[in-house]
Design an enzyme around this catalytic site. Structure first.
Site, PDB file in Angstrom:
ATOM      1  N   GLY A   1      10.874  28.252   2.910  1.00  0.00           N
ATOM      2  CA  GLY A   1      11.797  29.022   2.320  1.00  0.00           C
ATOM      3  C   GLY A   1      13.295  28.506   1.926  1.00  0.00           C
ATOM      4  O   GLY A   1      13.555  27.501   2.360  1.00  0.00           O
ATOM      5  N   CYS A   2      13.931  29.309   1.111  1.00  0.00           N
ATOM      6  CA  CYS A   2      15.169  28.871   0.848  1.00  0.00           C
ATOM      7  C   CYS A   2      16.101  28.763   1.897  1.00  0.00           C
ATOM      8  O   CYS A   2      16.778  27.677   2.110  1.00  0.00           O
ATOM      9  CB  CYS A   2      15.470  29.623  -0.553  1.00  0.00           C
ATOM     10  SG  CYS A   2      15.793  31.437  -0.247  1.00  0.00           S
TER      11      CYS A   2
END
Length: 348
Positions: A144-145
């Site tokens: 995930g970012c």
């Protein structure tokens, strides 16, 4: 050259994959899928892309592909990716479907996992931390970012045993919510700053905790599916009125005193030779990583309180998604890790 298809090519992550892979010297793009734009040319979704190739349904898009990037909503890859791998293709999945143990995934995502037996076969693609696990992988789970920025900010402290109580505050541009997300209309986000999913509710919390647990239990650059006991941390994301970029501020209460200069030495040794990690005394800014696959990290010691504060900035669509996915592909296939990827941000 490797023949590549992009599923979900009409989303923000898909557009970045098209941009990056279009200049990759070892890639030939052979297929693009989109549920909303099937049968229409790429320019219908992305007028800035000068390609008349039409979006196709999944089966047509992957027909010639040897490697497939899946930039699809959560819950789809868990059913589709195993079949693609069994047909002889490699898969890099940008969703959350294979990032966490199935029981943890189900608890945080609220989706029953359709392929729990495939989780141990997936390799977690936070390249700087788990690179040695990636060569030859059939299925890569792209992080995930928020997770990427927070994990890279905290990893040197964790491996040195300097992580006590941890709190992470993060701010992201609206592209992180996706192209079809509600609540991101201009009138709602312009000149407005707001937290969301606070107090342990954001699903990336579990992924950050799990990454740090892996590092505590096993160290850096090891296989990523060993046993690990996660410690809870506080994570609060905020939505800011800009298109792209993430800035993380991590607050750490170390279990012992930290000498001046110790942090610079620790982070410098940990990230020595990492081309996509920029360590600096200057404070990170999202403009500095805009369009680049770089994370900009700056650790600071508050000598008055003894607290460690680490700042990190990434482009959420590049190092936080599509750029890192290409970086992972490069390692999987034995290419130079930086092929097709930028290290310098765009300014202004």
């Amino acid at each position: 050259m490797v023949r590549v298809a992009i599923l979900g090519a009409s989303g923000y992550g898909g557009s970045e994959l098209i941009r990056i892979l279009g200049r990759h010297p070892e890639v030939r793009l052979v297929g693009f899928s989109s549920r909303a734009y099937a049968g229409r040319p790429l320019s219908a979704a992305w007028p800035q892309i000068d390609l008349n190739t039409p979006f196709a349904q999944v089966e047509e898009a992957v027909a010639e592909a040897e490697l497939v990037f899946m930039a699809l909503p959560n819950g789809i890859a868990m059913e589709l990716a195993p079949r693609l791998v069994e047909e002889g293709r490699r898969v890099v999945d940008l969703s959350g479907d294979f990032r966490l143990p199935p029981d943890v995934y189900e608890a945080w995502y609220g989706i029953r996992h359709a392929s729990p037996d495939w989780y141990p076969r997936a390799r977690y693609g936070l390249t700087e931390l788990f690179r040695d696990d990636l060569p030859g992988a059939e299925l890569v789970a792209n992080p995930g970012c928020y997770v990427t920025a927070a994990s890279l900010a905290l990893a040197p402290l964790v491996t040195a045993g300097l992580d006590g109580r941890v709190a992470v505050a993060a701010m992201s541009g609206v592209s992180g919510a996706g192209r079809d997300a509600g609540g991101t209309a201009f009138a709602e986000v312009n000149e407005n700053l707001r937290p969301y999913k606070p107090a342990g509710r954001h699903r990336h919390t579990a992924e950050i905790e799990f990454n740090l647990a892996r590092l505590r239990a096993q160290g850096r650059k090891v296989r990523t599916h060993g046993p690990a006991e996660a410690r809870p941390l506080s994570f609060t994301p905020h939505l800011v009125p800009m298109t792209r970029g993430i800035l993380v501020t991590a607050y750490v209460d170390p279990p012992r005193g930290v000498a001046p200069g110790e942090l610079a030495e620790l982070f410098g040794e940990f990230y020595a030779g990492e081309r996509f990690v920029r360590l600096t005394e200057d404070l990170p800014q999202t403009k500095g990583v805009y369009g680049a696959n770089t994370v900009w990290i700056s650790p600071k010691l508050d000598e008055r309180t003894g607290q460690i504060v680490v700042f990190a900035a990434i482009d959420n669509l590049v190092k936080g998604a599509s750029g890192q996915a290409v970086q992972n592909m490069n390692v999987v296939l034995g290419y130079d890790e930086g092929l097709g990827l930028e290290t310098h941000g765009l300014w202004p």
